[in-house]
Design a protein around this motif. Structure first.
Motif, PDB file in Angstrom:
ATOM      1  N   HIS A  87      10.756 -15.534  37.110  1.00 46.10           N
ATOM      2  CA  HIS A  87      10.988 -16.917  36.983  1.00 46.10           C
ATOM      3  C   HIS A  87      10.514 -17.861  38.062  1.00 46.10           C
ATOM      4  O   HIS A  87       9.774 -18.817  37.982  1.00 46.10           O
ATOM      5  N   THR A 132       7.559 -20.731  38.043  1.00 46.21           N
ATOM      6  CA  THR A 132       8.100 -22.105  38.236  1.00 46.21           C
ATOM      7  C   THR A 132       7.022 -22.464  39.593  1.00 46.21           C
ATOM      8  O   THR A 132       6.473 -23.603  39.334  1.00 46.21           O
ATOM      9  N   THR A 161       3.631 -23.037  37.770  1.00 44.30           N
ATOM     10  CA  THR A 161       3.578 -24.426  37.277  1.00 44.30           C
ATOM     11  C   THR A 161       3.403 -25.648  38.171  1.00 44.30           C
ATOM     12  O   THR A 161       2.594 -26.524  37.832  1.00 44.30           O
ATOM     13  N   LEU A 162       4.196 -25.725  39.023  1.00 42.61           N
ATOM     14  CA  LEU A 162       4.127 -26.790  40.032  1.00 42.61           C
ATOM     15  C   LEU A 162       2.582 -26.773  40.681  1.00 42.61           C
ATOM     16  O   LEU A 162       2.302 -27.889  40.764  1.00 42.61           O
ATOM     17  N   VAL A 213       3.557 -30.960  27.448  1.00 43.94           N
ATOM     18  CA  VAL A 213       3.511 -29.859  28.374  1.00 43.94           C
ATOM     19  C   VAL A 213       5.200 -29.520  28.413  1.00 43.94           C
ATOM     20  O   VAL A 213       5.183 -28.712  29.593  1.00 43.94           O
ATOM     21  N   PHE A 261       6.723 -25.896  29.119  1.00 39.55           N
ATOM     22  CA  PHE A 261       6.277 -25.179  29.993  1.00 39.55           C
ATOM     23  C   PHE A 261       6.773 -25.789  31.498  1.00 39.55           C
ATOM     24  O   PHE A 261       6.645 -24.945  32.269  1.00 39.55           O
ATOM     25  N   ILE A 262       7.669 -26.758  31.209  1.00 46.88           N
ATOM     26  CA  ILE A 262       7.990 -27.043  32.676  1.00 46.88           C
ATOM     27  C   ILE A 262       9.605 -26.539  33.037  1.00 46.88           C
ATOM     28  O   ILE A 262      10.341 -27.154  32.169  1.00 46.88           O
ATOM     29  N   PRO A 263       9.632 -25.476  33.878  1.00 48.27           N
ATOM     30  CA  PRO A 263      11.152 -25.129  34.066  1.00 48.27           C
ATOM     31  C   PRO A 263      11.907 -26.531  34.485  1.00 48.27           C
ATOM     32  O   PRO A 263      11.552 -27.250  34.987  1.00 48.27           O
ATOM     33  N   GLU A 287      14.268 -26.458  36.669  1.00 44.40           N
ATOM     34  CA  GLU A 287      14.566 -26.636  37.806  1.00 44.40           C
ATOM     35  C   GLU A 287      13.459 -27.743  38.857  1.00 44.40           C
ATOM     36  O   GLU A 287      13.690 -28.421  39.593  1.00 44.40           O
ATOM     37  N   ILE A 288      12.385 -27.506  38.193  1.00 52.46           N
ATOM     38  CA  ILE A 288      11.340 -28.222  38.807  1.00 52.46           C
ATOM     39  C   ILE A 288      11.012 -29.554  38.034  1.00 52.46           C
ATOM     40  O   ILE A 288       9.841 -30.187  38.271  1.00 52.46           O
ATOM     41  N   VAL A 327       7.705 -32.471  39.225  1.00 52.03           N
ATOM     42  CA  VAL A 327       6.665 -32.540  38.408  1.00 52.03           C
ATOM     43  C   VAL A 327       6.792 -33.952  37.655  1.00 52.03           C
ATOM     44  O   VAL A 327       5.459 -34.345  37.992  1.00 52.03           O
TER      45      VAL A 327
END
Lengths: 232, 233
Positions: free
Chosen positions: A8, A12, A15-16, B59, B62-64, B66-67, B71
């Motif tokens: 995970h 993450t 993605t960032l 999207v 696709f963005i968790p 937590e962040i 983003v």
């Protein structure tokens, strides 16, 4: 399970990074595309500003590129080295366009553009940046009133130094009811710009033909640094 | 289609960012010295909101979680930078007027607010429309506020239109009150607060008038769209 946490975290992070990369790329592209138009419109705006202090037909050189280095000076109020533009007709200097800053405005710095003819007479003055109170002190701005045109054709000879203040203080310059601090500091700044011109006249108005400037850029730059030891 | 209608109604009236959610007061209060300034910044905000909602919504899966906020901020900041550069390149006088307020759209909470509350949960078409219409809702408030302050403070209307659209529009500037001495209070920040108060009061009055007029209508089950946004940002 540590493995899923690890997975995970990686997801993450990726993605960032992906988002950061994509949007940085977007900004880079737009920056590159807009770079030239921005420089062009800034130059056009500056020429339009110069036109207000010295008419186009009085000079024939590329005034934007014809600059001289100015060291920090108390008379001009610049804390960092800056440049002045020289307007020439047939390679003979006709006027110097100086930027002066007044630090003692009612609220914040007042930036002025002062064009001084070779004989020490003011061709024109404009406020290029200020944060004076709207409706009170902002009449120094040409957009609000014609007050700043009081300086046209002024000089240290025409008005002696002690008269360079508002009429309220016994000077010769009118002001508008409501604000005296603002015009006072603008008058002072213009006066000091004239003194600066007087002190550095020989260097500012050195007759350098365009070709010579091109040839001896480096030497010229050194020689053009003026006002080194000057303070007030 | 009814969802688009709901979104529109929310953005313009029910959840208007300017007078109901009270998000993004920094530009609301600071820029609205004239109609042109208000509308320009409002439209810039609307474009940023539509673009950032449009960028986030496709999207969103696709963005968790937590962040998601970093983003979103990244996306919004990049888009604002792009718009800032474009205005700087092609509308320099406007850029001079709006100056610092364009980069400040980034920290305008209404943008992040809508992206997080709406775009992150809805399909792109709805999200883009929501972002845009929220921006338009804000623009209307900025225009009204700018108009009030300009007429009271300077006695003109549409001054500065030539800066935004070119010299040809100089004659559009209206002098509402000739030989006006100006009313400083309206031009200064307190005038913005007072003006906004009047607009909120008018909005509340209209709402109350509506409920008093039709007392028989019972509110249906709250849709997810009309869920009020808590101004927690």
């Amino acid at each position: 399970m540590p493995e899923t946490i690890f997975k995970h975290t990686i997801k993450t992070a990726i993605t960032l990074v992906a988002f950061a990369f994509t949007f940085t790329l977007l900004m880079t592209v737009v920056y590159q595309v807009t770079k030239t138009p921005i420089a062009e419109s800034e130059a056009a705006a500056r020429i339009a500003l110069f036109q207000q202090v010295i008419p186009h037909d009085r000079y024939d050189n590329a005034v934007l590129n014809d600059t001289i280095d100015i060291l920090p000076s108390a008379l001009l109020g610049n804390k960092k080295p800056t440049t002045a533009n020289i307007a020439r007709m047939n390679d003979k200097p006709v006027a110097v366009i100086l930027e002066a800053v007044a630090h003692d405005g009612y609220s914040g710095d007042i930036k002025l553009l002062v064009a001084i003819d070779y004989n020490g007479v003011i061709s024109g003055v404009r406020v290029i940046q200020h944060t004076e109170t709207p409706g009170l002190g902002d009449y120094i701005d040409i957009a609000k009133s014609q007050w700043i045109k009081l300086f046209d054709q002024e000089s240290l000879i025409k008005t002696n130094s002690s008269n360079w203040t508002v009429t309220k203080d016994g000077g010769t310059f009118d002001y508008m009811a409501g604000a005296t601090i603002t015009p006072r500091v603008v008058i002072k700044a213009v006066n000091k710009a004239l003194q600066y011109f007087k002190e550095n006249k020989t260097v500012l108005l050195k007759e350098t033909a365009k070709e010579i400037i091109k040839d001896v850029v480096k030497e010229d730059k050194k020689a053009n640094k003026v006002g080194k030891n000057e303070s007030i | 289609m009814s969802q688009f209608k709901d979104i529109t109604e929310n953005g313009i009236w029910k959840q208007n960012p300017g007078v109901v959610q009270l998000l993004g007061l920094c530009p609301t209060l600071a820029v609205t010295t004239t109609v042109v300034n208000g509308v320009s910044l409002g439209l810039a905000t609307a474009v940023v909101m539509a673009a950032s909602s449009g960028a986030v919504s496709p999207v969103r899966k696709f963005i968790p979680n937590e962040i998601r906020l970093p983003v979103f901020i990244l996306v919004i900041a990049a888009l604002v930078t792009v718009i800032d550069l474009l205005i700087h390149a092609y509308a320099l006088p406007l850029h001079k007027v709006l100056g610092i307020f364009i980069p400040l759209i980034v920290v305008n909470c209404i943008v992040l607010g809508r992206v997080d509350a709406f775009a992150a949960k809805n399909p792109p078409a709805h999200a883009i429309w929501d972002g845009f219409i929220m921006g338009i809702g804000l623009t209307i408030v900025l225009a009204l506020l700018g108009g009030m302050r300009e007429v009271l403070g300077k006695g003109t209307l549409f001054s500065g239109l030539d800066l935004a659209l070119g010299e040809n529009f100089k004659h559009v500037v209206l002098t509402v009150i000739p030989d006006y001495q100006g009313f400083l209070l309206a031009a200064l920040p307190p005038g913005a607060f007072l003006g906004l108060a009047f607009l909120i009061a008018a909005h509340n009055w209209a709402e109350q008038y509506k409920t008093n007029k039709k007392p028989t209508i019972t509110p249906g089950p709250e849709s997810e769209l009309s869920e009020p946004l808590k101004p927690a940002y």
